[in-house]
Design a protein around this motif. Structure first.
Motif, PDB file in Angstrom:
ATOM      1  N   MET A  15      73.961   7.446  37.341  1.00  0.00           N
ATOM      2  CA  MET A  15      74.211   7.317  36.305  1.00  0.00           C
ATOM      3  C   MET A  15      74.065   5.962  35.255  1.00  0.00           C
ATOM      4  SD  MET A  15      79.062   6.967  35.178  1.00  0.00           S
ATOM      5  CE  MET A  15      78.728   5.260  36.085  1.00  0.00           C
ATOM      6  N   ASN A  16      73.740   4.738  36.157  1.00  0.00           N
ATOM      7  CA  ASN A  16      72.981   3.919  35.367  1.00  0.00           C
ATOM      8  C   ASN A  16      72.120   4.176  34.753  1.00  0.00           C
ATOM      9  OD1 ASN A  16      76.008   2.351  36.319  1.00  0.00           O
ATOM     10  ND2 ASN A  16      74.786   2.102  37.924  1.00  0.00           N
ATOM     11  N   GLU A  17      70.976   4.935  35.664  1.00  0.00           N
ATOM     12  CA  GLU A  17      69.898   5.578  35.104  1.00  0.00           C
ATOM     13  C   GLU A  17      69.960   5.870  34.031  1.00  0.00           C
ATOM     14  OE1 GLU A  17      67.560   6.024  39.456  1.00  0.00           O
ATOM     15  OE2 GLU A  17      68.869   7.677  37.886  1.00  0.00           O
ATOM     16  N   ALA A  18      70.587   6.973  33.746  1.00  0.00           N
ATOM     17  CA  ALA A  18      71.018   7.953  32.518  1.00  0.00           C
ATOM     18  C   ALA A  18      71.624   6.092  31.432  1.00  0.00           C
ATOM     19  CB  ALA A  18      71.725   8.562  32.759  1.00  0.00           C
ATOM     20  N   ARG A  19      72.203   5.137  31.403  1.00  0.00           N
ATOM     21  CA  ARG A  19      72.767   4.875  30.765  1.00  0.00           C
ATOM     22  C   ARG A  19      71.512   3.923  30.525  1.00  0.00           C
ATOM     23  NH1 ARG A  19      78.546   3.456  33.207  1.00  0.00           N
ATOM     24  NH2 ARG A  19      79.866   4.852  32.101  1.00  0.00           N
ATOM     25  N   GLY A  20      71.190   3.291  31.528  1.00  0.00           N
ATOM     26  CA  GLY A  20      69.714   2.099  31.137  1.00  0.00           C
ATOM     27  C   GLY A  20      68.561   2.982  30.159  1.00  0.00           C
ATOM     28  N   LEU A  21      68.599   4.187  29.877  1.00  0.00           N
ATOM     29  CA  LEU A  21      67.344   4.411  29.747  1.00  0.00           C
ATOM     30  C   LEU A  21      68.449   4.914  27.726  1.00  0.00           C
ATOM     31  CD1 LEU A  21      66.023   7.005  31.699  1.00  0.00           C
ATOM     32  CD2 LEU A  21      65.100   5.738  30.539  1.00  0.00           C
ATOM     33  N   LEU A  22      69.304   5.044  27.679  1.00  0.00           N
ATOM     34  CA  LEU A  22      70.080   5.774  26.456  1.00  0.00           C
ATOM     35  C   LEU A  22      69.753   4.305  25.480  1.00  0.00           C
ATOM     36  CD1 LEU A  22      73.331   7.735  27.611  1.00  0.00           C
ATOM     37  CD2 LEU A  22      70.516   8.401  26.307  1.00  0.00           C
ATOM     38  N   ARG A  23      70.343   2.896  26.415  1.00  0.00           N
ATOM     39  CA  ARG A  23      70.608   1.367  25.978  1.00  0.00           C
ATOM     40  C   ARG A  23      68.792   1.222  25.369  1.00  0.00           C
ATOM     41  NH1 ARG A  23      73.965   0.005  30.301  1.00  0.00           N
ATOM     42  NH2 ARG A  23      72.524  -0.058  31.568  1.00  0.00           N
ATOM     43  N   ALA A  24      67.438   1.746  26.153  1.00  0.00           N
ATOM     44  CA  ALA A  24      66.506   1.328  26.184  1.00  0.00           C
ATOM     45  C   ALA A  24      66.526   2.134  24.390  1.00  0.00           C
ATOM     46  CB  ALA A  24      65.712   2.064  26.911  1.00  0.00           C
ATOM     47  N   THR A  51      78.140  10.371  48.409  1.00  0.00           N
ATOM     48  CA  THR A  51      78.110  10.673  47.164  1.00  0.00           C
ATOM     49  C   THR A  51      78.272  10.119  45.831  1.00  0.00           C
ATOM     50  OG1 THR A  51      77.950  12.820  48.758  1.00  0.00           O
ATOM     51  CG2 THR A  51      78.600  12.708  45.696  1.00  0.00           C
ATOM     52  N   LEU A  52      78.968   9.784  46.398  1.00  0.00           N
ATOM     53  CA  LEU A  52      79.586   8.648  44.755  1.00  0.00           C
ATOM     54  C   LEU A  52      78.270   7.385  45.019  1.00  0.00           C
ATOM     55  CD1 LEU A  52      83.412   7.971  46.151  1.00  0.00           C
ATOM     56  CD2 LEU A  52      82.184   9.644  43.363  1.00  0.00           C
ATOM     57  N   ARG A  53      78.069   6.938  46.113  1.00  0.00           N
ATOM     58  CA  ARG A  53      76.997   6.475  45.648  1.00  0.00           C
ATOM     59  C   ARG A  53      75.932   6.656  44.689  1.00  0.00           C
ATOM     60  NH1 ARG A  53      77.043   2.999  51.366  1.00  0.00           N
ATOM     61  NH2 ARG A  53      78.961   1.717  50.962  1.00  0.00           N
ATOM     62  N   ILE A  54      75.936   7.416  45.234  1.00  0.00           N
ATOM     63  CA  ILE A  54      74.460   8.152  44.508  1.00  0.00           C
ATOM     64  C   ILE A  54      74.693   8.943  42.716  1.00  0.00           C
ATOM     65  CG2 ILE A  54      73.042  10.629  44.457  1.00  0.00           C
ATOM     66  CD1 ILE A  54      73.104  10.459  47.541  1.00  0.00           C
ATOM     67  N   VAL A  55      75.781   9.044  42.723  1.00  0.00           N
ATOM     68  CA  VAL A  55      76.342  10.014  42.145  1.00  0.00           C
ATOM     69  C   VAL A  55      76.233   8.471  40.305  1.00  0.00           C
ATOM     70  CG1 VAL A  55      77.685  10.131  40.203  1.00  0.00           C
ATOM     71  CG2 VAL A  55      77.134  11.522  41.883  1.00  0.00           C
ATOM     72  N   ARG A  56      76.743   7.694  41.362  1.00  0.00           N
ATOM     73  CA  ARG A  56      76.711   6.472  40.547  1.00  0.00           C
ATOM     74  C   ARG A  56      75.682   5.353  40.139  1.00  0.00           C
ATOM     75  NH1 ARG A  56      80.173   3.515  43.381  1.00  0.00           N
ATOM     76  NH2 ARG A  56      82.162   4.613  41.570  1.00  0.00           N
ATOM     77  N   ALA A  57      74.446   6.125  40.670  1.00  0.00           N
ATOM     78  CA  ALA A  57      72.987   4.952  40.997  1.00  0.00           C
ATOM     79  C   ALA A  57      72.283   5.441  39.837  1.00  0.00           C
ATOM     80  CB  ALA A  57      72.219   5.302  41.880  1.00  0.00           C
TER      81      ALA A  57
END
Length: 311
Positions: A290-299, A282-288
């Motif tokens: 979160m990284n997706e959301a952060r990537g879109l925010l950076r874009a 579950t932690l791996r899924i949540v971390r993935a």
């Protein structure tokens, strides 16, 4: 998610009085809170839990003063309908120069027809929400076919698509895989007619048959060959379409207006990562996620100092 807990009364053997839960949007929760506050004196006086306790006769502010418990009862459906008509008249509601008659069933049926005529794949969910024993009851009694309503829905979808294209053509920055493609290929609009030219070009794209999906987390410039949700020739697959699938799709576009959604995803993921009892998978899924959301925010580029800390 908030739910209203109650019972179904459909006058069907083995089904009448069956416990049921209805999904409650924020506006319904607020309405119930107001009703709880209004009914509190009557409930305290009678030691009863019902929210619709009213005097047997009469209306107005005087009914809240010096009330005897035995004179209070649950308001009947005809009485509530009468009060709704008075409310509509006070608001001046009308249709075709005639007073609009509000009823207790009106909002429920309008919502069901609008939702189902726009996407008939939701009929089973609608039947469950409305408390219908059979999906056919929802289809026949609530949805049916309505040519004029279909026209209105199609017109609304068209206007929504044109507005979305206008926004994407004018936005200073776009995220997502299709967002970078649009920024690179879109024409540059200048001059005094910029707004008119933008709208004309957006309408041209819609008329050309480019299917555009609009949702809370972004836009889908749909192309079947790139569809991560495994859609077909008519559009995205509603059963597989969800934020994480869209985030890795070549059809996906996100703009500044979707920033709050993705920022909330980062915050929610951070809270979950602080839960010590979550399993490793579950932690791996949540971390993935979160990284997706952060990537879109950076874009999209950082908007506030708070967002910089999260991204």
């Amino acid at each position: 998610m908030s739910v209203i807990v109650g019972s179904i009364f459909k006058r069907q053997p083995g089904y009448d009085g069956c416990p049921h839960e209805w999904v409650a949007p924020p506006v319904a929760v607020q309405a119930i809170s107001v009703l709880e506050a209004l009914s509190e004196p009557h409930r305290a006086l009678t030691a009863r839990p019902e929210l619709w306790l009213r005097l047997r006769r009469g209306n107005g502010a005087w009914e809240w003063h010096e009330v005897q418990p035995e004179l209070l009862e649950i308001a009947s459906a005809p009485r509530v309908s009468h009060l709704l008509r008075r409310f509509g008249a006070a608001l001046g509601l009308s249709h075709l120069d005639k007073p609009w008659r509000l009823t207790t069933h009106q909002g429920r049926k309008t919502f069901a027809r609008f939702a189902a005529l726009r996407d008939r794949s939701c009929l089973f969910a609608l039947a469950q929400h409305l408390g219908h024993r059979e999906r056919a009851q929802t289809d026949h009694g609530y949805v049916g076919s309505d040519y004029r309503l279909n026209q209105e829905i199609d017109a609304e979808i068209l206007n929504q698509s044109v507005a979305a294209w206008e926004h994407m053509l004018a936005a200073p920055g776009l995220g997502g895989r299709a967002g970078a493609e649009i920024v690179a290929k879109r024409p540059r609009f200048r001059g005094s007619r910029m707004k008119q030219d933008l709208r004309s070009y957006a309408r041209l794209l819609v008329d050309a048959g480019l299917v555009l999906g609009v949702c809370d987390w972004g836009y889908c410039v749909y192309r079947e060959e790139h569809s991560a949700c495994l859609g077909n020739a008519t559009g995205p697959n509603p059963a597989r379409r969800e934020p994480s699938t869209c985030a890795r799709c070549q059809n996906f576009v996100v703009s500044a207006q979707h920033r709050p959604y993705w920022l909330e995803q980062v915050r929610r993921s951070e809270r979950l990562l602080n839960e010590p009892a979550l399993p490793l998978q579950t932690l791996r899924i949540v971390r993935a996620r979160m990284n997706e959301a952060r990537g879109l925010l950076r874009a999209l580029g950082s908007d506030t100092a708070e967002e910089t800390d999260h991204a």
